[in-house]
Motif scaffolding. Sequence first.
Motif, PDB file in Angstrom:
ATOM      1  N   ARG A  14     -22.015 -24.311 -10.344  1.00 58.58           N
ATOM      2  CA  ARG A  14     -22.172 -25.449  -9.439  1.00 58.58           C
ATOM      3  C   ARG A  14     -22.558 -24.919  -8.056  1.00 58.58           C
ATOM      4  O   ARG A  14     -21.956 -23.964  -7.560  1.00 58.58           O
ATOM      5  CB  ARG A  14     -20.876 -26.243  -9.330  1.00 58.58           C
ATOM      6  CG  ARG A  14     -20.446 -26.937 -10.612  1.00 58.58           C
ATOM      7  CD  ARG A  14     -19.191 -27.770 -10.379  1.00 58.58           C
ATOM      8  NE  ARG A  14     -18.700 -28.336 -11.624  1.00 58.58           N
ATOM      9  CZ  ARG A  14     -17.848 -27.722 -12.428  1.00 58.58           C
ATOM     10  NH1 ARG A  14     -17.387 -26.501 -12.127  1.00 58.58           N
ATOM     11  NH2 ARG A  14     -17.455 -28.303 -13.549  1.00 58.58           N
ATOM     12  N   ARG A  15     -23.538 -25.557  -7.435  1.00 57.37           N
ATOM     13  CA  ARG A  15     -23.952 -25.111  -6.101  1.00 57.37           C
ATOM     14  C   ARG A  15     -22.791 -25.186  -5.110  1.00 57.37           C
ATOM     15  O   ARG A  15     -22.677 -24.334  -4.227  1.00 57.37           O
ATOM     16  CB  ARG A  15     -25.132 -25.941  -5.604  1.00 57.37           C
ATOM     17  CG  ARG A  15     -26.469 -25.443  -6.124  1.00 57.37           C
ATOM     18  CD  ARG A  15     -27.630 -25.990  -5.330  1.00 57.37           C
ATOM     19  NE  ARG A  15     -28.887 -25.485  -5.844  1.00 57.37           N
ATOM     20  CZ  ARG A  15     -29.487 -24.391  -5.409  1.00 57.37           C
ATOM     21  NH1 ARG A  15     -28.930 -23.656  -4.453  1.00 57.37           N
ATOM     22  NH2 ARG A  15     -30.636 -24.016  -5.926  1.00 57.37           N
ATOM     23  N   THR A  16     -21.969 -26.179  -5.258  1.00 57.40           N
ATOM     24  CA  THR A  16     -20.841 -26.293  -4.337  1.00 57.40           C
ATOM     25  C   THR A  16     -19.872 -25.131  -4.468  1.00 57.40           C
ATOM     26  O   THR A  16     -19.118 -24.836  -3.527  1.00 57.40           O
ATOM     27  CB  THR A  16     -20.092 -27.613  -4.594  1.00 57.40           C
ATOM     28  OG1 THR A  16     -19.752 -27.700  -5.989  1.00 57.40           O
ATOM     29  CG2 THR A  16     -20.957 -28.810  -4.208  1.00 57.40           C
ATOM     30  N   ASP A  17     -19.884 -24.450  -5.612  1.00 54.97           N
ATOM     31  CA  ASP A  17     -18.982 -23.320  -5.823  1.00 54.97           C
ATOM     32  C   ASP A  17     -19.533 -22.008  -5.285  1.00 54.97           C
ATOM     33  O   ASP A  17     -18.783 -21.022  -5.170  1.00 54.97           O
ATOM     34  CB  ASP A  17     -18.684 -23.144  -7.320  1.00 54.97           C
ATOM     35  CG  ASP A  17     -17.844 -24.269  -7.894  1.00 54.97           C
ATOM     36  OD1 ASP A  17     -17.214 -25.003  -7.094  1.00 54.97           O
ATOM     37  OD2 ASP A  17     -17.826 -24.424  -9.129  1.00 54.97           O
ATOM     38  N   ILE A  18     -20.828 -21.951  -4.990  1.00 57.80           N
ATOM     39  CA  ILE A  18     -21.414 -20.670  -4.560  1.00 57.80           C
ATOM     40  C   ILE A  18     -21.925 -20.703  -3.121  1.00 57.80           C
ATOM     41  O   ILE A  18     -22.481 -19.716  -2.646  1.00 57.80           O
ATOM     42  CB  ILE A  18     -22.547 -20.228  -5.526  1.00 57.80           C
ATOM     43  CG1 ILE A  18     -23.687 -21.254  -5.579  1.00 57.80           C
ATOM     44  CG2 ILE A  18     -21.994 -19.998  -6.929  1.00 57.80           C
ATOM     45  CD1 ILE A  18     -24.815 -21.006  -4.656  1.00 57.80           C
TER      46      ILE A  18
ATOM     47  N   VAL B 246     -37.056 -24.233 -11.238  1.00 60.10           N
ATOM     48  CA  VAL B 246     -35.659 -24.201 -11.689  1.00 60.10           C
ATOM     49  C   VAL B 246     -34.780 -24.964 -10.703  1.00 60.10           C
ATOM     50  O   VAL B 246     -33.922 -25.761 -11.101  1.00 60.10           O
ATOM     51  CB  VAL B 246     -35.170 -22.745 -11.838  1.00 60.10           C
ATOM     52  CG1 VAL B 246     -33.689 -22.719 -12.218  1.00 60.10           C
ATOM     53  CG2 VAL B 246     -35.979 -22.016 -12.899  1.00 60.10           C
ATOM     54  N   ALA B 247     -35.001 -24.736  -9.410  1.00 54.00           N
ATOM     55  CA  ALA B 247     -34.230 -25.442  -8.388  1.00 54.00           C
ATOM     56  C   ALA B 247     -34.440 -26.947  -8.471  1.00 54.00           C
ATOM     57  O   ALA B 247     -33.495 -27.735  -8.345  1.00 54.00           O
ATOM     58  CB  ALA B 247     -34.616 -24.927  -7.003  1.00 54.00           C
ATOM     59  N   ASP B 248     -35.687 -27.354  -8.701  1.00 57.45           N
ATOM     60  CA  ASP B 248     -35.987 -28.782  -8.779  1.00 57.45           C
ATOM     61  C   ASP B 248     -35.378 -29.423 -10.020  1.00 57.45           C
ATOM     62  O   ASP B 248     -34.954 -30.591  -9.991  1.00 57.45           O
ATOM     63  CB  ASP B 248     -37.508 -29.006  -8.782  1.00 57.45           C
ATOM     64  CG  ASP B 248     -38.159 -28.639  -7.461  1.00 57.45           C
ATOM     65  OD1 ASP B 248     -37.434 -28.525  -6.448  1.00 57.45           O
ATOM     66  OD2 ASP B 248     -39.397 -28.465  -7.441  1.00 57.45           O
ATOM     67  N   ALA B 249     -35.340 -28.668 -11.117  1.00 55.82           N
ATOM     68  CA  ALA B 249     -34.821 -29.221 -12.365  1.00 55.82           C
ATOM     69  C   ALA B 249     -33.311 -29.420 -12.322  1.00 55.82           C
ATOM     70  O   ALA B 249     -32.777 -30.270 -13.040  1.00 55.82           O
ATOM     71  CB  ALA B 249     -35.186 -28.306 -13.537  1.00 55.82           C
ATOM     72  N   ALA B 250     -32.626 -28.628 -11.502  1.00 55.55           N
ATOM     73  CA  ALA B 250     -31.158 -28.705 -11.446  1.00 55.55           C
ATOM     74  C   ALA B 250     -30.690 -28.504 -10.012  1.00 55.55           C
ATOM     75  O   ALA B 250     -30.138 -27.454  -9.667  1.00 55.55           O
ATOM     76  CB  ALA B 250     -30.547 -27.646 -12.361  1.00 55.55           C
ATOM     77  N   PRO B 251     -30.896 -29.487  -9.147  1.00 63.02           N
ATOM     78  CA  PRO B 251     -30.534 -29.313  -7.743  1.00 63.02           C
ATOM     79  C   PRO B 251     -29.041 -29.099  -7.510  1.00 63.02           C
ATOM     80  O   PRO B 251     -28.645 -28.532  -6.487  1.00 63.02           O
ATOM     81  CB  PRO B 251     -31.019 -30.617  -7.086  1.00 63.02           C
ATOM     82  CG  PRO B 251     -31.177 -31.591  -8.205  1.00 63.02           C
ATOM     83  CD  PRO B 251     -31.542 -30.790  -9.402  1.00 63.02           C
ATOM     84  N   GLY B 252     -28.209 -29.530  -8.439  1.00 62.53           N
ATOM     85  CA  GLY B 252     -26.780 -29.337  -8.270  1.00 62.53           C
ATOM     86  C   GLY B 252     -26.254 -28.043  -8.846  1.00 62.53           C
ATOM     87  O   GLY B 252     -25.043 -27.769  -8.771  1.00 62.53           O
ATOM     88  N   LEU B 253     -27.137 -27.231  -9.435  1.00 62.18           N
ATOM     89  CA  LEU B 253     -26.725 -25.986 -10.074  1.00 62.18           C
ATOM     90  C   LEU B 253     -27.413 -24.787  -9.430  1.00 62.18           C
ATOM     91  O   LEU B 253     -28.470 -24.914  -8.802  1.00 62.18           O
ATOM     92  CB  LEU B 253     -27.068 -26.005 -11.562  1.00 62.18           C
ATOM     93  CG  LEU B 253     -26.368 -27.045 -12.441  1.00 62.18           C
ATOM     94  CD1 LEU B 253     -26.928 -26.997 -13.853  1.00 62.18           C
ATOM     95  CD2 LEU B 253     -24.858 -26.811 -12.453  1.00 62.18           C
TER      96      LEU B 253
END
Length: 487
Positions: A318-322, A357-364
């Motif tokens: 999760r982006r919030t975790d990193i 990749v960033a666009d496909a999974a903005p929350g990851l």
Amino acid sequence: MQRSQQRAETPPGHVVVIGGGIAGLAAAHRLVTTGVRVTLLEATDRLGGKLMTGEVAGVQVDLGAESMLARRPEAVALADAVGLADRLQPPATATASLWTRDALRPMPKGHVMGVPGDPAVLGEVLSPEGLARIAEERDLTPTPVGEDVAVGAYVADRLGREVVDRLVEPLLGGVYAGDAYRISMRAAVPQLFEAVKEGGPLLEAVGRIQERAAARQQAGPVFQGIAGGIGTLPAAVGDAVRAGGGDILTETPVLGLTRTETGWAVRTDARTIAADGIVLATPAWSAGTLLAAESPAASAELSGVEYASMALVTLAFRRTDIEAYSALRGRSGFLVPPVDGHTIKASTFSSNKWQWVADAAPGLFVLRTSVGRYGEEDHLHREDEELVSVSLRDLAAATGLTARPVDSEVTRWIGGLPQYPVGHLTRVARIRDEVAKLPALRVCGAVYDGVGIPACIASAHRAADEITREIIATPTLVRGTGSEAGQ
């Protein structure tokens, strides 16, 4: 006039391509675009070889090769030809690092596969002793290269082992998963081999290479990816082959090849297929087995080619975790010198490196590590969970990352990369000399002219073009052989 017209209307024959990796697909595509009738046979249930996509946390990612050299035209041209031009993407960032001497350090610029042109840029990577050793090169007697020489051995002799261990090894090993002290300079870094043959200090040879590259003024990105993954290229090529009239059969292993009066008999478990020509686009061990009866000498040479195995560990966080880990920001990833004793040999921060990749999974945040080099296959026998754990342990040591992934995927590539030891090109020449004695049969793939995607495609085009010329020039090879015989 009538004879010329009759020849023009005669189909140039039927070619069977054995192997559905990118080399086999490129050969089949080349053949159908020139009007040759093609049947491609692939032993597994999918096309693409080491080009493959998959999912992690619901996001499509590459699970094999992820980029292709764009400074060579073959791969980009093939992607364009099969309708993927609008999906080509250069890396969003190419800011790579080295994890060495217990820190992430900027990758030095101005080198040729790790061999520096200017020692001044190496201060963060080498020790004072390593830098002092480089300064001694001008006083050394010349080191002969002969017909070939190992990259690591030559560079260590000229500039010291530290340059090899901390720069050449991770870069060259990243391409070949091999040992720099065994890898052929002539085969793996041919521009360096030609430059050092001119004489003078190694640093000056690198400088000449850089000057020549600058004079060519090549524009555009060095590397390209494909939105959706490089692993989407094989399916697109396969579709183009079918659209051109070619047949593609998966789950169809070839059991034997036999010469006939009019060409070749290709034996599968279901039937025997008659062919005017053969393109053999399989790994060395498979090609060697198939050629054992008709060319024992080529078979023996092919059996001597060694391979390295590796595993890719793809992790999604999760982006919030990193967000708190600054080491993950702005970098495309890092390489790891084996001398530092870590398990992973590299990590790619896919969500930074590839905008798609960033666009496909903005929350990851997706990244991957690679494990395994030539002679270090023991790591690959570990369970998936253990490979994930050792990857997380090394990532924590390198970047401080302690977050847990929400998903992971382990992909093993057993025998994935052929090794190019000293003398490899001489071996390849012997293989091709023996194969050339057989009518209308050619070999291609990563074994012969380079392991990169453009090199494999170029190898395939060479094989396809030679086969086409031969079967057109030899009437007995196109005399009505059917696509299936002895069914």
